[in-house]
Design an enzyme around this catalytic site. Structure first.
Site, mmCIF file in Angstrom:
data_model
loop_
_atom_site.group_PDB
_atom_site.id
_atom_site.type_symbol
_atom_site.label_atom_id
_atom_site.label_comp_id
_atom_site.label_asym_id
_atom_site.label_seq_id
_atom_site.Cartn_x
_atom_site.Cartn_y
_atom_site.Cartn_z
ATOM 1 N N ASP A 123 0.882 -1.172 0.000
ATOM 2 C CA ASP A 123 0.000 0.000 0.000
ATOM 3 C C ASP A 123 0.918 1.220 0.000
ATOM 4 O OD1 ASP A 123 -2.048 -1.781 0.238
ATOM 5 O OD2 ASP A 123 -2.643 -1.229 2.266
ATOM 6 N N ASP A 150 -13.362 -3.792 -1.306
ATOM 7 C CA ASP A 150 -13.074 -3.406 0.085
ATOM 8 C C ASP A 150 -14.346 -3.536 0.925
ATOM 9 O OD1 ASP A 150 -10.367 -2.472 -0.449
ATOM 10 O OD2 ASP A 150 -11.291 -0.778 -1.471
HETATM 11 O O1 1PR Z 1 -10.656 3.036 -5.158
HETATM 12 O O2 1PR Z 1 -9.723 2.482 -7.390
HETATM 13 O O3 1PR Z 1 -8.788 4.367 -6.043
HETATM 14 O O4 1PR Z 1 -8.426 2.018 -5.397
HETATM 15 C C1 1PR Z 1 -7.874 2.238 -4.145
HETATM 16 C C2 1PR Z 1 -7.174 0.981 -3.711
HETATM 17 O O5 1PR Z 1 -6.445 1.277 -2.529
HETATM 18 C C3 1PR Z 1 -8.126 -0.148 -3.411
HETATM 19 O O6 1PR Z 1 -7.591 -1.340 -3.925
HETATM 20 C C4 1PR Z 1 -8.144 -0.234 -1.880
HETATM 21 O O7 1PR Z 1 -8.196 -1.569 -1.444
HETATM 22 C C5 1PR Z 1 -6.805 0.377 -1.493
HETATM 23 N N1 1PR Z 1 -6.875 1.148 -0.250
HETATM 24 C C6 1PR Z 1 -7.467 2.353 -0.094
HETATM 25 N N2 1PR Z 1 -7.272 2.768 1.165
HETATM 26 C C7 1PR Z 1 -6.578 1.821 1.815
HETATM 27 C C8 1PR Z 1 -6.139 1.863 3.214
HETATM 28 O O8 1PR Z 1 -5.566 0.894 3.720
HETATM 29 N N3 1PR Z 1 -6.397 2.965 3.881
HETATM 30 N N4 1PR Z 1 -5.618 -0.318 1.160
HETATM 31 C C9 1PR Z 1 -6.311 0.796 0.912
HETATM 32 C C10 1PR Z 1 -6.186 -1.466 1.169
HETATM 33 C C11 1PR Z 1 -5.835 -3.562 1.703
HETATM 34 C C12 1PR Z 1 -4.959 -4.616 1.265
HETATM 35 C C13 1PR Z 1 -3.939 -4.917 2.315
HETATM 36 C C14 1PR Z 1 -4.434 -6.234 2.810
HETATM 37 C C15 1PR Z 1 -3.421 -7.068 3.491
HETATM 38 N N5 1PR Z 1 -5.254 -2.313 1.625
HETATM 39 O O9 1PR Z 1 -4.452 -4.513 0.029
HETATM 40 O O10 1PR Z 1 -2.701 -4.872 1.763
HETATM 41 O O11 1PR Z 1 -5.545 -6.003 3.666
HETATM 42 O O12 1PR Z 1 -3.014 -6.481 4.659
HETATM 43 P P1 1PR Z 1 -2.528 -7.362 5.885
HETATM 44 O O13 1PR Z 1 -1.850 -8.559 5.326
HETATM 45 O O14 1PR Z 1 -1.555 -6.480 6.611
HETATM 46 O O15 1PR Z 1 -3.727 -7.675 6.695
HETATM 47 P P2 1PR Z 1 -9.473 3.051 -6.019
#
Ligand code: 1PR
Length: 607
Positions: A284, A442
């Site tokens: 991320d 999500d």
């Molecule tokens: O909506 O097309 O602009 O895409 C935004 C992207 O960014 C989406 O794929 C969304 O999942 C991601 N995103 C947005 N905000 C966050 C955040 O964390 N604040 N990250 C985010 C999402 C989730 C996973 C993470 C896993 C594994 N991250 O990808 O890496 O949950 O984590 P873990 O192993 O530590 O539990 P758009």
């Protein structure tokens, strides 16, 4: 394919014939030309094949500009070779060694090749047994025809029709991932592959038959046996992607590029027999408060430290970490630009730079997501989502991932029942193929007492909710989990498959960063509902969580972030555990094959 106008043309197509100007109807009965007129050309240009000097470190690359061939370029350069791009048919005929990494759709590719005279030159070159390596579509185009948006005639050099995989027997289409080869005859370029996996990503394939058996050098099984590679004399082609198959893939390229310096066949000890489960490292990425692009990681999507400064958690540098995960054996690396929903990604040049630099040294698939949508900038300039995606592909991405915009598209489709073809999902998958488009979901768990309380698909949960609720549905969110939408993960998954998604990245806000394991209920629900691959994400905290998700659900891959970034559990430990549990995996990092990298550093390549 009207939308293809947004695709950039890096070589001959740029100046002569734009891809977009070529209609499918203009595809002529080319294979007849190949058979009858190859050497006596009808073309005003005289097609004469030059004898190879055989001593060049230059490789000729046929890139007709329909997608990402950056990885192939990077892999060739990594192995110490220079690249000369084909600009005219004569460049093909004069090549010492030609690589044709076909990308995009079959009909569009044939259109360009035919209109530019390249098809005829290719046939002549191949018929004269000149050193050739086709990759993916570069293999399929050698056959008589394809059913992809067709039938459409191919170059007609190899008997057979390219058809779509059959998903009715339970096999997920596209065929994405690391699969095993059954080598049918000595191919030289496959000498180091042995029982290792190589990376495939495609929905169409050619089938082996009595008519083409003298060409087929290996097959792969996915529902049925399909042609994984062909070889006749100096002519090779592979359906898999050597440039994305780690060290094993680099050895395939190296054996083609430098056949005289290969030495003896290595005895390789892999155990590949079928499609492997994938282990994916996710980064991320966002700018911190100082403006530096950092890898961050949230707890239930909250990426700020709970300190007085409340700064963005910084877990490292994106390019460095991606390189490390490649070395550690990750089967794929994903970048999510997590503030892409509010910033315009094409204004985010550092993110594009991250992709460019990463793809120079990381030879497994790269996915990038965040902010893929139509956008009008402050000057009133409109950018389509396809332009945004194209820039990501050009910068080194193999797949793009769409989050928020896919939710809006699905809501609209459920409301109107009309496929407009205008959503980012539809447009990008039409141009680049659905295997290049991931939808990132999500969802957040919402407990209910009675399934009839909501219009969305509910499940009976393994662990009851805080008030003893036995059911839950999974509400989709947008803007990084900030806004809940009136659609469930189940409904979304089914609709995005219909709209052209090739894969689903299934996060879970409740489990994200908690280290307590994947949400098995959710992953089972979604992976049973669709016939495209599902990547399980969020919650991995121990190696056992990976075996659990593969044993209890139909997930094709498992993704983790926090445990890898914090070095709590290395990727190798995950893989060792999965192998012990009898789960088939890609194992490319064996000592013998690492020589590919070492040789590059120490050997001056000569013919
Ligand atoms: O909506 O097309 O602009 O895409 C935004 C992207 O960014 C989406 O794929 C969304 O999942 C991601 N995103 C947005 N905000 C966050 C955040 O964390 N604040 N990250 C985010 C999402 C989730 C996973 C993470 C896993 C594994 N991250 O990808 O890496 O949950 O984590 P873990 O192993 O530590 O539990 P758009």
């Amino acid at each position: 394919m009207e939308a293809v106008a947004y695709v950039s043309f890096t070589s001959f197509a740029t100046k002569s014939l734009p891809f977009s100007s070529l209609s499918q109807s203009s595809v002529i009965n080319l294979h007849q030309n190949c058979h009858k007129n190859t050497l006596k050309s009808k073309s005003p240009r005289k097609l004469v094949v030059c004898a190879s000097s055989g001593s060049s470190s230059v490789v000729t690359l046929l890139d007709y500009g329909a997608g990402n061939v950056r990885s192939v370029r990077n892999a060739i350069r990594y192995l110490g070779f220079e690249i000369e791009d084909v600009r005219t048919p004569e460049d093909i005929l004069n090549a010492d060694r030609l690589i044709f990494p076909g990308v995009g759709a079959f009909a569009s590719a044939m259109d360009v090749l035919t209109k530019t005279g390249m098809a005829e030159a290719l046939c002549t070159y191949i018929k004269n047994d000149r050193p050739f390596l086709g990759i993916c579509l570069g293999l399929q185009l050698l056959f008589e025809s394809s059913d992809e948006n067709g039938p459409v005639n191919g170059l007609g050099l190899i008997p057979g029709v390219v058809g779509r995989f059959n998903s009715s027997n339970g096999f997920r289409v596209p065929h994405i991932g690391w699969n095993a080869l059954q080598v049918a005859k000595d191919s030289e370029i496959l000498d180091d592959v042995g029982d290792h996996h190589v990376y495939f990503v495609h929905s169409y394939r050619a089938m082996p038959s009595d008519d083409n058996k003298e060409w087929v050098s290996s097959t792969c099984n996915y529902g049925d046996d399909f042609v994984a590679s062909i070889r006749r004399g100096n002519v090779h082609a592979v359906q898999f992607h050597p440039e994305k198959s780690g060290d094993v893939g680099l050895s395939v390229l190296r054996r083609f590029l430098n056949p005289k310096s290969q030495g003896t066949k290595k005895s390789t000890q892999g155990k590949a027999s079928k499609l492997a489960k994938r282990v994916i490292a996710c980064l991320d990425v966002r700018a911190n408060d100082k403006g530096d692009l950092v890898v961050t990681k949230g707890d239930q999507y909250d990426v700020r430290e709970h300190t007085k400064e409340n700064e963005v958690r910084n877990l490292g540098k994106p390019v460095e970490l991606a390189g490390q995960y490649y070395k550690d054996g990750a089967d794929e690396v994903s970048f999510l630009n997590i503030t892409g929903f509010r910033d315009f990604p094409l204004g985010d040049l550092p993110m594009l730079q991250v992709l460019r630099h990463t793809s120079e040294n990381v030879f497994v698939p790269l996915t990038v997501g965040g902010g893929i949508r139509d956008f009008t900038d402050a000057n009133g300039r409109y950018y389509s989502s396809l332009e945004v995606a194209s820039e990501y592909f050009r910068s080194g991405a193999d797949k793009i991932s769409i989050g928020s915009d896919a939710v809006y598209a699905a809501e609209e489709y459920i409301k109107t029942k009309v496929k407009t073809g205008k959503s980012s999902l539809e447009q990008i998958s039409k141009v680049y193929g659905n295997q290049a488009v991931v939808v990132s979901i999500d969802p957040r768990r919402v407990y209910v007492k009675d399934p009839n309380d909501v219009q969305f698909k509910t499940i009976r949960v393994t662990k009851p909710g805080p008030n003893g609720e036995e059911y839950a549905w999974y509400q989709c969110t947008v803007n990084g989990g900030r806004e809940g939408r009136p659609i469930g993960a189940y409904e979304l998954a089914k609709v995005v498959e219909e709209l052209g998604a090739g894969e689903i990245l299934l996060n879970c806000i409740d489990c994200d960063g908690q280290g307590k394991g994947f949400d098995i209920d959710l992953i089972k629900l979604i992976s049973d509902a669709v016939s495209i691959p599902v990547i399980a994400s969020s919650g991995a905290g121990a190696v056992e969580h990976f075996s659990e998700v593969f044993m209890k659900t139909n997930a094709s891959a498992a993704l983790a972030a926090g445990i890898f970034h914090r070095k709590e559990v290395p990727i190798q430990s995950v893989k060792e555990h999965l192998l012990k549990e009898g789960i088939e995996l890609n194992q490319t990092m064996e000592a013998g094959l690492l020589e590919v990298r070492m040789e590059r550093a120490t050997t001056k390549i000569s013919y």
